[in-house]
Design an enzyme around this catalytic site. Structure first.
Site, short mmCIF file in Angstrom:
data_model
loop_
_atom_site.label_atom_id
_atom_site.label_comp_id
_atom_site.label_asym_id
_atom_site.label_seq_id
_atom_site.Cartn_x
_atom_site.Cartn_y
_atom_site.Cartn_z
N SER A 157 0.84 -1.19 0.00
CA SER A 157 0.00 0.00 0.00
C SER A 157 0.88 1.25 0.00
CB SER A 157 -0.91 -0.02 1.24
OG SER A 157 -1.81 1.06 1.21
N ASP A 158 0.33 2.32 -0.52
CA ASP A 158 1.02 3.60 -0.48
C ASP A 158 -0.03 4.70 -0.43
OD1 ASP A 158 3.84 4.72 -0.66
OD2 ASP A 158 2.76 5.97 -2.09
N GLN A 159 0.40 5.88 -0.03
CA GLN A 159 -0.55 6.99 0.09
C GLN A 159 0.13 8.31 -0.23
OE1 GLN A 159 -1.98 8.44 4.05
NE2 GLN A 159 -3.95 7.73 3.29
N SER A 174 -3.35 3.54 -2.28
CA SER A 174 -3.32 2.40 -3.19
C SER A 174 -3.21 1.11 -2.40
CB SER A 174 -2.14 2.51 -4.15
OG SER A 174 -0.94 2.65 -3.42
#
Length: 195
Positions: A69-71, A106
């Protein structure tokens, strides 16, 4: 044989969220370059980074379901990542004061045995209150949100910065969209209620 889950993140917040639906998993810190590419759109960036984090698991594991995940925060078309310093956190929050910020989180799933992947990007919009310099300074001193995209922790005092929130899953604001994760697991016939 029990299915293994791997979280490609060292974030304690993502770990806490994941425990809500997957009680047992391992985690590692993916070592990837998070620098945006030239003219890379925010949604493309977070999608690419979530996949890169998940794929980094190939260096450590040979089977299991990897969750990456990323933000990023997006304000007036600009990508704003983690501030890393008090001065940059002050600048970000002053910039957001009285305005809307969209957070793109994501989520990538990778099956290490088959290399099947699924990737989604979950948007969440926050309307910030009009904040004084003193409120910003007090908030940063109390929560030290220097490793958080957008310079706040919505799971803590960060909610005091907001006038309104809009999105499908408040968990995505903390860093892991659990509603999407559940759907993606079900797409692969993995039911968290049966784990």
């Amino acid at each position: 044989m029990k299915l293994a889950f791997i979280l490609a993140s060292s974030s304690p917040f993502r770990q806490q969220l994941l425990k809500k639906i997957i009680p047992e998993f391992t985690h590692f810190s993916p070592d990837i370059d998070e620098t945006p590419e030239h003219n890379e759109a925010p949604e493309v960036l977070v999608r690419r980074l979530a996949l890169a984090k998940a794929n980094a698991a190939h260096q450590h594991y040979n089977k299991g379901i990897v969750i990456g995940s990323d933000q990023v925060a997006v304000h007036q078309g600009d990508i704003l990542g983690k501030p890393h310093t008090v001065a940059r956190a002050q600048q970000q929050l002053a910039r957001f004061s009285g305005d809307e910020v969209t957070f793109l989180t994501s989520l990538a799933l990778l099956d290490l045995e088959t290399d099947k992947t699924q990737v989604v990007v979950e948007p969440f919009t926050v309307q910030f209150r009009t904040l004084s310099e003193q409120q910003i300074a007090n908030y940063i001193a109390k929560e030290q949100p220097l490793n958080c995209a957008g310079s706040f922790k919505s799971e803590g005092l960060g909610v005091c910065l907001f006038a309104r929130m809009q999105g499908n899953d408040a968990n995505s604001l903390i860093g892991l969209p659990l509603l999407q994760l559940n759907t993606m697991l079900l797409n692969w016939q993995i039911d968290p209620l049966a784990l």
